[in-house]
Design an enzyme around this catalytic site. Sequence first.
Site, PDB file in Angstrom:
ATOM      1  N   LYS A  58       1.035  -1.390  -0.190  1.00 15.19           N
ATOM      2  CA  LYS A  58      -0.249   0.006  -0.014  1.00 15.19           C
ATOM      3  C   LYS A  58       0.629   1.595   0.126  1.00 15.19           C
ATOM      4  CE  LYS A  58      -3.996  -1.807   2.276  1.00 15.19           C
ATOM      5  NZ  LYS A  58      -4.346  -2.472   1.441  1.00 15.19           N
ATOM      6  N   GLU A  74      -3.517   6.657   8.392  1.00 15.02           N
ATOM      7  CA  GLU A  74      -4.457   7.415   7.679  1.00 15.02           C
ATOM      8  C   GLU A  74      -5.144   8.165   8.147  1.00 15.02           C
ATOM      9  OE1 GLU A  74      -6.651   4.335   4.613  1.00 15.02           O
ATOM     10  OE2 GLU A  74      -3.963   4.928   3.545  1.00 15.02           O
ATOM     11  N   HIS A  93     -14.792  -5.516   6.936  1.00 14.25           N
ATOM     12  CA  HIS A  93     -14.074  -4.663   5.849  1.00 14.25           C
ATOM     13  C   HIS A  93     -14.615  -5.625   4.645  1.00 14.25           C
ATOM     14  CE1 HIS A  93     -13.118  -1.703   8.153  1.00 14.25           C
ATOM     15  NE2 HIS A  93     -12.317  -2.381   8.696  1.00 14.25           N
ATOM     16  N   ARG A 105      -5.342  -7.937 -10.556  1.00 13.68           N
ATOM     17  CA  ARG A 105      -6.451  -8.915 -10.494  1.00 13.68           C
ATOM     18  C   ARG A 105      -7.625  -8.972 -11.189  1.00 13.68           C
ATOM     19  NH1 ARG A 105      -9.464  -9.652  -6.037  1.00 13.68           N
ATOM     20  NH2 ARG A 105      -8.165  -8.888  -4.292  1.00 13.68           N
TER      21      ARG A 105
HETATM   22  P1  ADP Z   1      -7.538  -4.220   1.985  1.00 15.82           P
HETATM   23  O1  ADP Z   1      -6.385  -4.597   1.112  1.00 15.82           O
HETATM   24  O2  ADP Z   1      -7.525  -5.478   3.494  1.00 15.82           O
HETATM   25  O3  ADP Z   1      -9.048  -4.842   1.419  1.00 15.82           O
HETATM   26  P2  ADP Z   1      -8.474  -1.424   1.544  1.00 15.82           P
HETATM   27  O4  ADP Z   1      -7.511  -0.549   2.441  1.00 15.82           O
HETATM   28  O5  ADP Z   1      -8.608  -1.753   0.325  1.00 15.82           O
HETATM   29  O6  ADP Z   1      -7.839  -3.132   2.836  1.00 15.82           O
HETATM   30  O7  ADP Z   1      -9.494  -1.201   2.981  1.00 15.82           O
HETATM   31  C1  ADP Z   1     -10.999  -1.957   2.963  1.00 15.82           C
HETATM   32  C2  ADP Z   1     -12.288  -1.587   3.164  1.00 15.82           C
HETATM   33  O8  ADP Z   1     -12.030  -0.826   5.163  1.00 15.82           O
HETATM   34  C3  ADP Z   1     -12.114  -0.344   2.346  1.00 15.82           C
HETATM   35  O9  ADP Z   1     -13.147   0.016   1.771  1.00 15.82           O
HETATM   36  C4  ADP Z   1     -13.171   0.643   3.711  1.00 15.82           C
HETATM   37  O10 ADP Z   1     -14.581   0.259   3.583  1.00 15.82           O
HETATM   38  C5  ADP Z   1     -11.701   0.693   4.860  1.00 15.82           C
HETATM   39  N1  ADP Z   1     -11.029   1.620   5.157  1.00 15.82           N
HETATM   40  C6  ADP Z   1     -10.202   1.051   4.574  1.00 15.82           C
HETATM   41  N2  ADP Z   1      -9.255   2.770   4.965  1.00 15.82           N
HETATM   42  C7  ADP Z   1      -9.854   4.197   5.233  1.00 15.82           C
HETATM   43  C8  ADP Z   1      -9.882   5.301   5.315  1.00 15.82           C
HETATM   44  N3  ADP Z   1      -8.742   5.900   5.803  1.00 15.82           N
HETATM   45  N4  ADP Z   1     -10.970   5.644   6.420  1.00 15.82           N
HETATM   46  C9  ADP Z   1     -11.551   5.248   6.368  1.00 15.82           C
HETATM   47  N5  ADP Z   1     -12.559   2.890   5.945  1.00 15.82           N
HETATM   48  C10 ADP Z   1     -11.068   2.588   5.590  1.00 15.82           C
END
Ligand code: ADP
Length: 504
Positions: free
Chosen positions: A122, A206, A241, A298
């Site tokens: 990330k 974040e 999530h 992917r």
């Molecule tokens: P992963 O790789 O585990 O899927 P992501 O970064 O895509 O992680 O985040 C998954 C979910 O977590 C997102 O769809 C959102 O719902 C929540 N999320 C991620 N980052 C944030 C953030 N900064 N603030 C609020 N929710 C977040």
Amino acid sequence: MAFIMQKINKVLVANRGEIALRVMRSIKEMGIATVAVYSEADRQSLHVRFADEAICIGPPPSSESYLRIDKIIEAAKSVGANAIHPGYGFLSENEDFAEACLDAEIIFIGPSPNTIKIMGSKLAAKEAVAKFNVPLVPGTSSPISDVSEAKTIANKIGYPILIKASAGGGGKGMRVVNSEPEFESQLERATSEAISSFGDGSVFIEKYITNPKHIEFQVFGDHFGNVIHLFDRECSIQRRHQKVIEEAPSSALTPELRKAMGEAAVNVAKSCEYYNAGTVEFILDENKNFYFLEMNTRLQVEHPVTEMITGVDLVKLQIHVAQGEKIPFQQKDLSIRGHAIEARVYAEDPSNNFLPDIGTLSTYKIPKGHGVRVDDGFEQGMNIPFYYDPMIAKLVCHAADRNTAIEKIIRALNEYDITGVETTIGFCRFAINHEAFRNGNFDTNFVGKYFRPELLQNENGFEEEQIAVALAAMLSGEHQDKQKASQIQGINSKWKSHREHKRD
Ligand code: ADP
């Protein structure tokens, strides 16, 4: 090893279940031979029966089968497959696997190992896209090494904040911190979770966006530097999530916002020289500001909703691009046709915190009809193996507009008949039927905010009430009426399966 360009004539699908079948179906239509790999737990699986050839690659645990790069490459070589499709999950985002394919002169149907590497972290992803002016969630751009410095940064960003694992995925490795006193203990937990889940303890901070929508864009690149997007999907209905309901397009985007986000998504893809299918994920805050979250390198689980609204078979496009062809259309040729919604049917118990509920599908009847697509990998009587993801099927419905798609998917969910395991069907019906979903006024907190397991019991209660009314009607002779009779028949069979289900 550089990219090899050659016609694909035999594809090994390094996956199982619904996605292996879905991929092989498109490949077969292209006149290309298909090869399945399977673990000992999947001997009787549909993907094994569907393929032209099938090779057992080891015992049930994925670490001994579907995650074994050496065995999969050996299998491909033994049958002369000149390409491998990784599906999603397993080795699909593993740069070593993509590299091993290239080394063996086998086409990896996906992006380059280097692209996978950048987007697999990330932090590296943020660094790459920042050069392209893609909006990022405010936060740190390197791993946390000093706790007091991190605290200062967190104070500057403002609580609540989110501690995230750089190597994270599948919703794991994330910790919300509401105030400074919690910071250190949550940091420790996030780090140890990151080490145990991903073997990499790097975490970063974040800003926690409190009521975000999850909006992602399907992107596609070829080997000639062309990159396009195939519009957005909204995936805000999540538990732990992780997504359960997805739709395309998102009802939250105006044409202007869609254009701006689409351009940002294309820039994300360009920042890592992307080719083949990928997904750029954003979160959208309450003021409609969007921020890049991550890129999945992917085919995504929810890709069918995009296929439904664009008419593009994404797997076929993957094959064309992988054998060195140009994307056969441009951005301006694409348009959104209608609306599609996907409900993921998992063998999980929504009343028990969505815990997997593994067992035998004693009854398995799927919905049918116009605009209804079911991507699954099961038949009645089959077992859901304990070793893998408990998803049974994806139900995807397409209609002319959002409201009609909602009515269609509710009808289709009602038509499902599964007994033997608990499923997310009732939960999906609850969510899609909910006023907040219907009016588009929902975010990623939907489940926490509105869902209580008792509400599903009420749903069953409603069914029981329907049954009682129907039985009363039958006894009073109203079943002479044809329509009523068929309703009663439907309800009778539901009643039967309802009782069987209660017994299981
Ligand atoms: P992963 O790789 O585990 O899927 P992501 O970064 O895509 O992680 O985040 C998954 C979910 O977590 C997102 O769809 C959102 O719902 C929540 N999320 C991620 N980052 C944030 C953030 N900064 N603030 C609020 N929710 C977040």
